[in-house]
Design a protein around this motif. Structure first.
Motif, short mmCIF file in Angstrom:
data_model
loop_
_atom_site.label_atom_id
_atom_site.label_comp_id
_atom_site.label_asym_id
_atom_site.label_seq_id
_atom_site.Cartn_x
_atom_site.Cartn_y
_atom_site.Cartn_z
N PRO A 1 9.84 48.55 5.64
CA PRO A 1 10.43 47.81 6.76
C PRO A 1 9.37 47.03 7.53
O PRO A 1 8.21 47.44 7.61
CB PRO A 1 11.03 48.93 7.63
CG PRO A 1 10.20 50.13 7.30
CD PRO A 1 9.87 50.01 5.85
N SER A 2 9.78 45.90 8.06
CA SER A 2 8.89 45.10 8.90
C SER A 2 9.40 45.03 10.34
O SER A 2 8.78 44.42 11.19
CB SER A 2 8.76 43.68 8.34
OG SER A 2 10.03 43.05 8.30
N ALA A 3 10.56 45.65 10.57
CA ALA A 3 11.17 45.66 11.91
C ALA A 3 12.13 46.84 11.96
O ALA A 3 12.27 47.60 10.99
CB ALA A 3 11.91 44.36 12.18
N GLU A 4 12.78 47.00 13.09
CA GLU A 4 13.77 48.07 13.26
C GLU A 4 14.95 47.52 14.05
O GLU A 4 14.84 47.25 15.24
CB GLU A 4 13.15 49.27 13.99
CG GLU A 4 14.08 50.48 14.07
CD GLU A 4 13.40 51.68 14.68
OE1 GLU A 4 14.12 52.63 15.07
OE2 GLU A 4 12.16 51.69 14.77
N TYR A 5 16.07 47.33 13.32
CA TYR A 5 17.24 46.72 13.95
C TYR A 5 18.44 47.67 13.89
O TYR A 5 18.63 48.40 12.91
CB TYR A 5 17.63 45.43 13.23
CG TYR A 5 16.60 44.32 13.30
CD1 TYR A 5 16.07 43.90 14.51
CD2 TYR A 5 16.14 43.70 12.14
CE1 TYR A 5 15.13 42.89 14.58
CE2 TYR A 5 15.19 42.68 12.19
CZ TYR A 5 14.69 42.29 13.41
OH TYR A 5 13.75 41.28 13.46
N SER A 6 19.24 47.60 14.93
CA SER A 6 20.51 48.34 14.94
C SER A 6 21.53 47.56 14.12
O SER A 6 21.29 46.40 13.75
CB SER A 6 21.01 48.49 16.37
OG SER A 6 21.34 47.20 16.91
N ALA A 7 22.67 48.18 13.86
CA ALA A 7 23.72 47.50 13.10
C ALA A 7 24.18 46.25 13.84
O ALA A 7 24.46 45.21 13.22
CB ALA A 7 24.90 48.45 12.88
N GLU A 8 24.24 46.33 15.16
CA GLU A 8 24.65 45.17 15.96
C GLU A 8 23.62 44.04 15.86
O GLU A 8 23.98 42.86 15.77
CB GLU A 8 24.85 45.57 17.42
CG GLU A 8 26.04 46.49 17.68
CD GLU A 8 25.76 47.93 17.24
OE1 GLU A 8 24.56 48.28 17.04
OE2 GLU A 8 26.74 48.69 17.10
N GLU A 9 22.35 44.41 15.88
CA GLU A 9 21.29 43.39 15.77
C GLU A 9 21.28 42.75 14.39
O GLU A 9 21.03 41.54 14.25
CB GLU A 9 19.94 44.02 16.08
CG GLU A 9 19.77 44.36 17.55
CD GLU A 9 18.50 45.16 17.82
OE1 GLU A 9 17.85 44.93 18.86
OE2 GLU A 9 18.15 46.03 16.98
N VAL A 10 21.55 43.53 13.36
CA VAL A 10 21.64 42.99 12.00
C VAL A 10 22.72 41.92 11.95
O VAL A 10 22.52 40.82 11.41
CB VAL A 10 21.92 44.09 10.97
CG1 VAL A 10 22.31 43.49 9.61
CG2 VAL A 10 20.70 45.00 10.82
N GLU A 11 23.87 42.23 12.51
CA GLU A 11 24.98 41.27 12.50
C GLU A 11 24.63 40.02 13.31
O GLU A 11 24.95 38.89 12.90
CB GLU A 11 26.25 41.91 13.06
CG GLU A 11 26.88 42.93 12.15
CD GLU A 11 27.28 42.32 10.80
OE1 GLU A 11 27.82 41.19 10.81
OE2 GLU A 11 27.05 42.96 9.77
N ALA A 12 23.98 40.20 14.45
CA ALA A 12 23.63 39.06 15.30
C ALA A 12 22.62 38.15 14.60
O ALA A 12 22.74 36.91 14.64
CB ALA A 12 23.06 39.56 16.63
N ILE A 13 21.63 38.73 13.95
CA ILE A 13 20.62 37.94 13.24
C ILE A 13 21.26 37.24 12.04
O ILE A 13 20.95 36.07 11.75
CB ILE A 13 19.45 38.83 12.80
CG1 ILE A 13 18.69 39.33 14.03
CG2 ILE A 13 18.50 38.07 11.87
CD1 ILE A 13 17.64 40.38 13.71
N ALA A 14 22.14 37.93 11.34
CA ALA A 14 22.82 37.32 10.20
C ALA A 14 23.66 36.13 10.64
O ALA A 14 23.67 35.08 9.99
CB ALA A 14 23.69 38.36 9.48
N ARG A 15 24.35 36.27 11.76
CA ARG A 15 25.15 35.15 12.29
C ARG A 15 24.25 33.98 12.66
O ARG A 15 24.58 32.81 12.40
CB ARG A 15 25.97 35.61 13.50
CG ARG A 15 27.18 36.46 13.15
CD ARG A 15 28.13 36.54 14.33
NE ARG A 15 27.51 37.10 15.52
CZ ARG A 15 27.47 38.40 15.81
NH1 ARG A 15 28.04 39.26 14.98
NH2 ARG A 15 26.88 38.82 16.92
N ALA A 16 23.12 34.29 13.28
CA ALA A 16 22.18 33.24 13.65
C ALA A 16 21.67 32.52 12.40
O ALA A 16 21.52 31.29 12.39
CB ALA A 16 21.01 33.83 14.45
N ALA A 17 21.40 33.29 11.35
CA ALA A 17 20.91 32.70 10.10
C ALA A 17 21.96 31.80 9.46
O ALA A 17 21.64 30.75 8.90
CB ALA A 17 20.49 33.80 9.14
#
Length: 208
Positions: free
Chosen positions: A177-193
């Protein structure tokens, strides 16, 4: 008579050995060519592998996204452990893939253009996603190798990029891992991408 019989048996045995050797050579050539053919469809294989493995473990996999001004990303993986830009590359079956002094070599030649382009693509993707998400996001470039002769120990790092066959690369992503994200953060970053990197695509070609 006995000598003729012995000579005949030896002749048959030699012919059989030649036939077996010839068949083995042809099999190895066909098998190598098969690796090459599969390598040309490497991005499709990697798409399926990522969806069958990492997507079932809380990751989001975005396919064939365009990084404006820097080409395309075969796959972008967003997960609890970070964000990875996956590039697929095929080399000829007999290509020697190695690393020395922290640099990548293919048949003894450095691959500055390849690694520089991939690094810049990941950096640009990170900048665009971060701007859209409103939070700093690091994108780690990795390369899935299809075909060629790899070192015994893979994955390996060269020019700041991790190289490995598809399945080993998936395992590396899970374990590094290079970071530590919650499930909500994963979804937010994916949406941003999704918004920052438009849908694109490329036809995978053989590397020189």
């Amino acid at each position: 008579m006995f000598g003729m019989l012995v000579n005949g048996v030896i002749g048959i045995a030699m012919a059989a050995l030649v036939a077996i050797a010839d068949a083995l050579v042809h099999w190895r050539v066909y098998n190598a060519a098969g690796v090459w053919r599969r390598g040309l469809r490497g991005n499709e294989r990697m798409d399926r592998l990522l969806r069958l493995t990492l997507e079932r473990r809380g990751h989001r996999v975005l396919l064939a996204r365009t990084v404006p001004g820097h080409g395309s990303a075969d796959e972008l993986v967003v997960g609890p452990g970070g964000v990875w830009l996956v590039h697929n590359e095929a080399w000829q079956p007999d290509a020697e893939i190695s690393h020395h002094g922290g640099r990548l070599f293919i048949d003894g030649r450095t691959q500055s253009k390849l690694v520089r382009g991939l690094t810049e693509r990941a950096e640009a993707a990170a900048r665009l996603i971060s701007e859209r998400a409103g939070t700093p996001v690091k994108v780690v470039p990795v390369l899935a190798v299809h075909g060629g002769h790899l070192p015994r120990r893979t994955p390996f790092a060269a020019d700041g990029i991790t190289f490995a066959p598809p399945l080993r690369l998936v395992r590396w992503i899970r374990r590094n891992p290079s970071a530590e994200y919650s499930a909500e953060e994963v979804e937010a970053i994916a949406r941003a991408a999704v918004h920052a990197l438009p849908i694109g695509g490329r036809t995978m070609t053989a590397a020189a």
